[in-house]
Design a protein around this motif. Structure first.
Motif, PDB file in Angstrom:
ATOM      1  N   UNK A 291     -10.107  -2.480   0.576  1.00  0.00           N
ATOM      2  CA  UNK A 291      -8.902  -3.288   0.759  1.00  0.00           C
ATOM      3  C   UNK A 291      -7.676  -2.525   0.275  1.00  0.00           C
ATOM      4  N   UNK A 292      -6.613  -2.597   1.061  1.00  0.00           N
ATOM      5  CA  UNK A 292      -5.344  -2.011   0.646  1.00  0.00           C
ATOM      6  C   UNK A 292      -4.679  -2.925  -0.368  1.00  0.00           C
ATOM      7  N   UNK A 293      -3.877  -2.407  -1.275  1.00  0.00           N
ATOM      8  CA  UNK A 293      -3.492  -1.000  -1.464  1.00  0.00           C
ATOM      9  C   UNK A 293      -4.673  -0.137  -1.941  1.00  0.00           C
ATOM     10  N   UNK A 294      -4.647   1.119  -1.503  1.00  0.00           N
ATOM     11  CA  UNK A 294      -5.745   2.026  -1.783  1.00  0.00           C
ATOM     12  C   UNK A 294      -5.561   2.673  -3.152  1.00  0.00           C
ATOM     13  N   UNK A 295      -6.649   2.604  -3.969  1.00  0.00           N
ATOM     14  CA  UNK A 295      -6.688   3.339  -5.231  1.00  0.00           C
ATOM     15  C   UNK A 295      -7.372   4.673  -4.940  1.00  0.00           C
ATOM     16  N   UNK A 296      -6.678   5.815  -5.101  1.00  0.00           N
ATOM     17  CA  UNK A 296      -7.276   7.114  -4.757  1.00  0.00           C
ATOM     18  C   UNK A 296      -8.610   7.363  -5.446  1.00  0.00           C
ATOM     19  N   UNK A 297      -8.738   6.957  -6.745  1.00  0.00           N
ATOM     20  CA  UNK A 297     -10.009   7.191  -7.444  1.00  0.00           C
ATOM     21  C   UNK A 297     -11.149   6.447  -6.761  1.00  0.00           C
ATOM     22  N   UNK A 298     -10.870   5.217  -6.368  1.00  0.00           N
ATOM     23  CA  UNK A 298     -11.909   4.425  -5.712  1.00  0.00           C
ATOM     24  C   UNK A 298     -12.217   4.988  -4.327  1.00  0.00           C
ATOM     25  N   UNK A 299     -11.200   5.406  -3.631  1.00  0.00           N
ATOM     26  CA  UNK A 299     -11.422   5.985  -2.312  1.00  0.00           C
ATOM     27  C   UNK A 299     -12.285   7.236  -2.410  1.00  0.00           C
TER      28      UNK A 299
ATOM     29  N   UNK B 281      -0.383   6.254   7.700  1.00  0.00           N
ATOM     30  CA  UNK B 281      -1.060   7.494   8.093  1.00  0.00           C
ATOM     31  C   UNK B 281      -0.599   8.642   7.209  1.00  0.00           C
ATOM     32  N   UNK B 282       0.711   8.704   6.965  1.00  0.00           N
ATOM     33  CA  UNK B 282       1.244   9.762   6.097  1.00  0.00           C
ATOM     34  C   UNK B 282       0.659   9.647   4.701  1.00  0.00           C
ATOM     35  N   UNK B 283       0.622   8.398   4.155  1.00  0.00           N
ATOM     36  CA  UNK B 283       0.093   8.186   2.816  1.00  0.00           C
ATOM     37  C   UNK B 283      -1.377   8.570   2.756  1.00  0.00           C
ATOM     38  N   UNK B 284      -2.151   8.151   3.748  1.00  0.00           N
ATOM     39  CA  UNK B 284      -3.572   8.480   3.753  1.00  0.00           C
ATOM     40  C   UNK B 284      -3.806   9.972   3.808  1.00  0.00           C
ATOM     41  N   UNK B 285      -3.036  10.655   4.623  1.00  0.00           N
ATOM     42  CA  UNK B 285      -3.184  12.104   4.729  1.00  0.00           C
ATOM     43  C   UNK B 285      -2.853  12.783   3.413  1.00  0.00           C
ATOM     44  N   UNK B 286      -1.773  12.343   2.744  1.00  0.00           N
ATOM     45  CA  UNK B 286      -1.377  12.957   1.481  1.00  0.00           C
ATOM     46  C   UNK B 286      -2.447  12.740   0.410  1.00  0.00           C
ATOM     47  N   UNK B 287      -3.031  11.508   0.379  1.00  0.00           N
ATOM     48  CA  UNK B 287      -4.076  11.240  -0.619  1.00  0.00           C
ATOM     49  C   UNK B 287      -5.294  12.116  -0.350  1.00  0.00           C
ATOM     50  N   UNK B 288      -5.715  12.225   0.916  1.00  0.00           N
ATOM     51  CA  UNK B 288      -6.904  12.996   1.243  1.00  0.00           C
ATOM     52  C   UNK B 288      -6.688  14.490   1.022  1.00  0.00           C
ATOM     53  N   UNK B 289      -5.434  14.930   1.160  1.00  0.00           N
ATOM     54  CA  UNK B 289      -5.151  16.357   0.908  1.00  0.00           C
ATOM     55  C   UNK B 289      -5.457  16.743  -0.527  1.00  0.00           C
ATOM     56  N   UNK B 290      -5.336  15.766  -1.461  1.00  0.00           N
ATOM     57  CA  UNK B 290      -5.634  16.063  -2.863  1.00  0.00           C
ATOM     58  C   UNK B 290      -7.081  16.517  -3.022  1.00  0.00           C
ATOM     59  N   UNK B 291      -7.956  16.062  -2.130  1.00  0.00           N
ATOM     60  CA  UNK B 291      -9.356  16.471  -2.196  1.00  0.00           C
ATOM     61  C   UNK B 291      -9.645  17.605  -1.213  1.00  0.00           C
TER      62      UNK B 291
ATOM     63  N   UNK C  14       0.834  -1.197   0.000  1.00  0.00           N
ATOM     64  CA  UNK C  14       0.000   0.000   0.000  1.00  0.00           C
ATOM     65  C   UNK C  14       0.872   1.251   0.000  1.00  0.00           C
ATOM     66  N   UNK C  15       1.959   1.189   0.790  1.00  0.00           N
ATOM     67  CA  UNK C  15       2.877   2.330   0.834  1.00  0.00           C
ATOM     68  C   UNK C  15       3.587   2.486  -0.503  1.00  0.00           C
ATOM     69  N   UNK C  16       4.074   1.358  -1.058  1.00  0.00           N
ATOM     70  CA  UNK C  16       4.820   1.417  -2.329  1.00  0.00           C
ATOM     71  C   UNK C  16       3.951   1.997  -3.434  1.00  0.00           C
ATOM     72  N   UNK C  17       2.747   1.415  -3.606  1.00  0.00           N
ATOM     73  CA  UNK C  17       1.875   1.877  -4.700  1.00  0.00           C
ATOM     74  C   UNK C  17       1.376   3.288  -4.416  1.00  0.00           C
ATOM     75  N   UNK C  18       0.983   3.550  -3.169  1.00  0.00           N
ATOM     76  CA  UNK C  18       0.426   4.858  -2.852  1.00  0.00           C
ATOM     77  C   UNK C  18       1.433   5.979  -3.024  1.00  0.00           C
ATOM     78  N   UNK C  19       2.647   5.800  -2.450  1.00  0.00           N
ATOM     79  CA  UNK C  19       3.658   6.857  -2.573  1.00  0.00           C
ATOM     80  C   UNK C  19       4.138   6.999  -4.006  1.00  0.00           C
ATOM     81  N   UNK C  20       4.159   5.862  -4.729  1.00  0.00           N
ATOM     82  CA  UNK C  20       4.547   5.940  -6.141  1.00  0.00           C
ATOM     83  C   UNK C  20       3.538   6.769  -6.915  1.00  0.00           C
TER      84      UNK C  20
ATOM     85  N   UNK D 146       4.107  -3.147  -8.765  1.00  0.00           N
ATOM     86  CA  UNK D 146       3.285  -3.235  -7.553  1.00  0.00           C
ATOM     87  C   UNK D 146       1.905  -3.795  -7.846  1.00  0.00           C
ATOM     88  N   UNK D 147       1.266  -3.291  -8.918  1.00  0.00           N
ATOM     89  CA  UNK D 147      -0.065  -3.797  -9.286  1.00  0.00           C
ATOM     90  C   UNK D 147       0.006  -5.246  -9.739  1.00  0.00           C
TER      91      UNK D 147
END
Length: 702
Positions: free
Chosen positions: A658-666, A566-576, A319-325, A348-349
């Motif tokens: 389910x992780x890894x999180x896809x930002x579009x789906x989230x 937590x860092x990854x989740x915060x960064x993804x949510x900041x986009x919105x 989740x970290x690898x795909x998310x941060x990538x 990763x996918x």
């Protein structure tokens, strides 16, 4: 007529009646004399039996149908039942006189004349009536005796037939246990003739050495009727296992002997012993099977636990690898950096796909994969396939087409997720092994019924194809056409094996046709139910920036024990442009929510495996507080098994990601749940949503 003539007539009748023991002959001899000598117009004997009157003999016979006769006889019957001074009764009717002379305990004699009988004759008829009565009763007794004798002869013949023809050995013995008679089956079973056993003790015949301790004859002569299993012996010493039945024979209320029946049950007892031995062996086999099943179940549970644990442990860093990538790819990069990170994301996918395939295959092997039955749209399934593969097809210059027969119904009910998974595997392989040309998907209905339909799906490509000898192993796990294919194109070899199992769960079959250099055609069928039209489906599509505006400023509590996640989740949510508050475990999350007023947090993203208090317990405690029953809670976790999703819904969560999180789906799910929570819900809607009636289970395997 003078008295002497009357006496002669009466004497003739008395002589005719004397010594006769047959009713018919008695009346044939007597009644004509009344007609001939006394000028009677009618003579009849009427008998009373079981309170009913019946004409036994009548002259002339034609009078039986005469209504006058029936009328007169009924009146005389009633008259005889009434006391009178004279023993006879007389009735005048029309031009005739009718006389009834009682025959005690039998009936009466009926005579009819046109002129009255002389008084002398009437008095002389009294002793004659007694003679006739005695004769009638003697005939009656004789007939009963003859009937009894006939019945005894029938019973005797019946008994002799049973005694002779029965398949069981029979013997009769007297009160001294001495054999009187045996049947032929006794001779066959024990080897003795009638002459050899007559007068001998029955127990010394069937047990010459007196080995057995119990015999039936003493009990029978004490009045018992018995049935018992026993061992007896033939003349040649062989052992005979028998079912012994017997009882006493009574004569005038006294026991005068007994009978015994021997049924040979040696073969049955032998079979019972064999069956008992087989049952013991079977019980041992069942016990061993249960032990092995228990071991297998423990092994399966251990395997499932291992896979779930490994899935969680792999998904967490993945989740970290795909998310941060993905986050890095959204920033300014050099061409080389973008190329590197794109390949990292693809790898990763790819790894995520392998993990999902292994989990599915494990569930299938354990028999825990269950097919859903929900209304769905076939067009929506193919739109998802198109969204997934259209970009890859364009990159390779391939045409991706889908067609559907007009006969295919719209009211389909089944498992759209698993149907899409099959098509994803087949279309993915078709695109992977096709360098130029096209990939086509065609659907048609093979069988249409009121409550179900059998559909056929074909995936055709113009790829590299394969030899016919390579096809049989194609649907086996961890198998590909040859090892060079694996090296060139990659893949775990599980996709088609999983597809075959899913097709069979849908009561269908899958097959492949292929030629090297000309492409392949993969065909599968499935049976789907028919029902209500499918409801509008919540679809995940690429979201333009403007679509995220409703999320701006929303306060979301992110509960996650892993610092990088937590860092990854915060960064993804900041986009919105979401306001993110964070907690490291369920206890901290519960405290933050309860410290704020209802409505402060618009949604909670809850991990489930955390120290101090896990996400399940935290959710249950939040739901117990009536103020937060409408607060959307989404599980965001690396626990991706079906059981994990069900557990999340059961404890009160609204959805599972389910992780890894896809930002579009989230983001799509956030929009869906925040929009639902902002609307006024009717009474009972919250309880239904918490029970899972309105909850979706969305699998983001990619």
């Amino acid at each position: 007529m003078n008295p002497e003539m009357y006496r002669d007539i009466l004497l003739e009748i008395a002589v005719a009646a004397s010594g006769e023991l047959d009713h018919e002959k008695l009346f044939q001899a007597c009644l004509p004399i009344f007609l001939r000598k006394l000028n009677c117009t009618l003579a009849a004997v009427i008998r009373k039996e079981d309170e009913a009157w019946q004409t036994v003999h009548l002259l002339p016979r034609a009078m039986a149908r005469n209504p006058v006769y029936r009328h007169v006889s009924r009146r005389l019957q009633l008259a005889l039942e009434t006391p009178a001074s004279q023993p006879w009764r007389c009735l005048a009717h029309e031009n005739f006189l009718y006389y009834a002379f009682p025959l005690e305990d039998y009936g009466f004699l009926l005579l009819a004349r046109s002129r009255p009988l002389d008084t002398f004759f009437l008095h002389e008829m009294i002793p004659l009536s007694r003679i006739l009565t005695k004769a009638c009763l003697s005939c009656l007794e004789t007939e009963k005796r003859r009937q009894s004798e006939a019945e005894l002869l029938v019973q005797k013949a019946h008994f002799e037939s049973i005694f002779t023809n029965t398949l069981d050995a029979m013997a009769y013995f007297d009160v001294q246990h001495r054999i009187l008679i045996i049947n032929s089956r006794f001779t066959e079973m024990f080897g003795y003739t009638q002459e050899e056993v007559a007068g001998r003790d029955i127990n010394s015949i069937v047990d010459p050495l007196r080995i057995q301790k119990e015999y039936g004859s003493p009990r029978i002569l004490r009045g018992e009727t018995l049935e018992m299993e026993a061992i007896r012996y033939g003349k040649d010493g062989r052992i005979i296992e028998v079912l012994l039945k017997g009882g006493p024979v009574y004569v005038n209320g006294e026991i005068r002997g007994g009978y015994v029946i021997y049924s040979d049950i040696s073969q049955r007892k032998n079979h019972e012993r064999q069956l008992q031995e087989s049952n013991l062996l079977l019980e041992k086999a069942i016990a061993q099977a249960k032990a092995m099943a228990g071991q297998a179940e423990m092994a399966t549970m251990a395997k499932s636990t291992f896979l779930a644990t490994m899935s969680h442990e792999i998904r967490t860093p993945l989740n970290v690898i795909i998310g941060l990538t993905d986050l890095c790819l959204s920033t300014s990069l050099s061409e080389r950096q973008r190329d590197y990170l794109t390949k990292v994301a693809q790898a990763g996918h790819s790894l995520l796909g392998v993990i999902n395939d292994i989990l599915d295959f494990s569930r299938i092997e354990a028999g825990k994969l269950r097919m859903e039955k929900i209304p769905f749209s076939l067009e929506e399934v193919f739109r998802k396939i198109s969204d997934l593969f259209s970009h890859k097809a364009r990159e390779k210059g391939l045409r991706l087409r889908w067609s559907k027969g007009k006969e295919v119904p719209e009211d389909l009910v089944g498992d759209p997720l698993r149907l899409a998974q099959i098509l994803t595997n087949l279309v993915g392989n078709a695109i992977k092994f096709t360098e130029k040309g096209k990939v086509e998907i065609h659907t048609r209905a093979l069988v249409l019924e009121e409550k179900s339909a059998v559909l056929e799906f074909q995936v055709r490509d113009t790829g590299i194809g394969m030899a016919e000898k390579q096809i049989p192993g194609l649907f086996q796990p961890f198998s590909q056409a040859d090892s060079s294919t694996t090296r060139r194109f990659g893949g775990s070899g599980l996709g088609l094996a999983i597809s075959r199992e899913l097709v069979e769960l849908m009561q269908g079959e899958i097959r492949m046709k292929s030629q090297p250099g000309k492409g392949s055609i993969c065909t599968f069928t499935c049976r789907l139910a028919r029902g209500l039209p499918s409801p509008p489906e919540h679809r995940v599509r690429p979201l333009p920036p403007s679509a995220l505006i409703p999320l701006h400023g929303k306060r979301i509590l992110l509960v996650e024990d892993h610092a990088v996640n937590r860092q990854l989740g915060r960064e993804i949510l900041k986009q919105a442009k979401v306001q993110v508050d964070m907690a490291e475990n369920g206890m901290e999350a519960l405290k933050k929510i309860q410290e704020q007023a209802p409505g402060h947090y618009h949604l909670v993203l809850m991990d489930v495996q955390m120290p101090i208090m896990d996400g399940y317990e935290a959710t249950r405690r939040i739901r117990r507080d009536a103020r937060f029953q409408n607060l959307p809670i989404l599980a965001m976790t690396a626990n991706a098994m079906a059981e994990d999703r069900q557990r999340a819904l059961a404890c009160g969560m609204d959805n599972h990601i389910a992780k890894p999180i896809d930002p579009r789906q989230l983001f799509s799910l956030l929009l869906h749940h925040l929009a639902a929570s902002s609307e006024e819900e009717p009474p009972g809607a919250v309880a239904e949503r918490l029970s899972g009636k309105h909850s979706e289970i969305i699998d983001f395997h990619g």
